[in-house]
Design an enzyme around this catalytic site. Structure first.
Site, PDB file in Angstrom:
ATOM      1  N   LYS A  74     -12.683  28.731   9.565  1.00  0.00           N
ATOM      2  CA  LYS A  74     -13.656  27.930   9.909  1.00  0.00           C
ATOM      3  C   LYS A  74     -13.120  26.437   9.857  1.00  0.00           C
ATOM      4  CE  LYS A  74     -18.231  26.437   8.443  1.00  0.00           C
ATOM      5  NZ  LYS A  74     -19.494  26.858   7.952  1.00  0.00           N
TER       6      LYS A  74
ATOM      7  N   GLU B 218     -12.171  27.920   5.308  1.00  0.00           N
ATOM      8  CA  GLU B 218     -12.529  26.702   5.661  1.00  0.00           C
ATOM      9  C   GLU B 218     -11.954  25.423   5.298  1.00  0.00           C
ATOM     10  OE1 GLU B 218     -16.727  25.912   5.244  1.00  0.00           O
ATOM     11  OE2 GLU B 218     -16.902  23.973   6.436  1.00  0.00           O
TER      12      GLU B 218
END
Ligand code: 13P
Length: 337
Positions: A219, A177
């Site tokens: 992500k 992420e």
């Protein structure tokens, strides 16, 4: 590293139009959420709200994984059942946030570097034993006067790659992420540039570390104007620029991209995901890993009261269903209640 099982979990999470609930707020962040409904930040309140989400009947049709904070992974419901067992019994993978937060960089204090690599592999082995099958590490990139610096992007990308390798060695699927924050008055074009540079650096580092791409999930943020920018991109512009940015930067071996909501409203986050999936087939599944955009209405509806449980289940079920529809481009705002 068992490549086959990592790939199976990663692709399973984004199969059948399902996505992830990010319920891994740290204890202080959860305190801020509970303050919105005038509730104290107690272990019981944190558990009761999260349990309401997990107990929602049928939510497993839309949610395939839940990211947990360490406290929740081993926490028990009032009847003694472990919360992670509630998820497993519904076919939902428990995941675990493993980073130790983003801290100001020594060389550039307005920027942050995520910490948590010390002892990470050993912690991952333990989380696997406790039932976790995937993990999350969030890097934060801020846009502002003269930032992000190359050094910040590089250091965060390098840490993300080392994290991803440690996870895979311990049989956990890493969610990678790199979040470019919406905070600020920057344009959507600046967000595009920074996001592209960040993603390209991250994938270079993942390759250098020997991370197995079919066994990860990415992500990212969507490509979107800063929250204080006077010109807000329309829905199609966000969808088109996000897909273009990902096409330029993300190898096709990555099975799924699960967006964060990053401060978008619940409906915006759903609409943007829907618009991207409506554009046609992409090399990767495009799904969600939303925190606020899945929980906001449910939290307000719960309001700390047992009597509100049934309506909380209904509100959370609805939001999860809308996002699942957005995974196939079949969402419409006329379905909102
Ligand atoms: P938001 O969807 O609220 O941005 O949270 C997702 C998340 O897990 C951020 O790390």
């Amino acid at each position: 590293m068992n490549k086959e099982s990592l790939a199976k979990v990663a692709s399973g999470i984004v199969a059948s139009n399902r996505g992830i609930l990010a319920a891994d707020e740290s204890t202080p962040t959860m305190g801020k959420r509970l303050a919105l409904i005038d509730q104290e930040n107690t272990e019981e309140n944190r558990r009761d709200f999260r349990q309401a989400l997990f107990d929602t009947d049928g939510v497993e049709d839309y949610i395939s994984g839940v990211i947990l904070f360490e406290e929740t992974l081993t926490q028990k419901a009032k009847d003694g059942t472990r919360l992670s067992n509630i998820l497993e019994s519904k076919g939902i993978y428990p995941g675990i946030k493993v980073d130790k937060g983003a801290h100001p960089m020594d060389s550039s204090p307005s920027e942050k570097l995520t910490k948590g690599l010390d002892g990470l592999y050993e912690r991952c082995l333990e989380y696997y034993k406790q039932g976790a099958r995937f993990a999350k590490w969030r890097a934060v990139i801020t846009i502002g006067e003269g930032i992000p610096s190359d050094e910040c992007i590089q250091a965060n990308a390098s840490a993300l790659a080392k994290y991803a390798k440690a996870c895979q060695d311990a049989e956990l699927v890493p969610i990678v992420e790199p979040e470019v924050l919406m905070d600020g008055d920057h344009t959507i074009e600046t967000c595009y540039e920074v996001s592209e540079k960040t993603l390209k650096t991250v994938f270079k580092e993942l390759e250098n570390e020997g991370v197995y791409l079919p066994g990860i999930l990415l992500k990212p943020n969507m490509v979107i104007s800063g929250s204080e920018c006077k010109v807000q991109g329309d829905m199609m512009k966000v969808a088109e620029m996000t897909v273009k940015c990902l096409t330029e930067s993300v190898p096709a071996e990555v099975p799924g991209i699960v967006f964060l909501s990053g401060g978008q409203s619940e409906v915006e986050a759903t609409e943007h995901l829907n618009a991207m999936n409506k554009m046609g087939d992409h090399p990767w599944a495009l799904s969600f890993s939303y925190g606020r955009a899945l929980q906001q209405s449910a939290l307000k509806t719960w309001n700390g009261q047992k009597d509100n449980l049934e309506s909380t289940y209904a509100v959370f079920h609805h939001r999860a269903e809308m996002n699942s529809l957005a995974c196939s481009g079949e969402y419409s705002s006329s379905l909102e209640i």
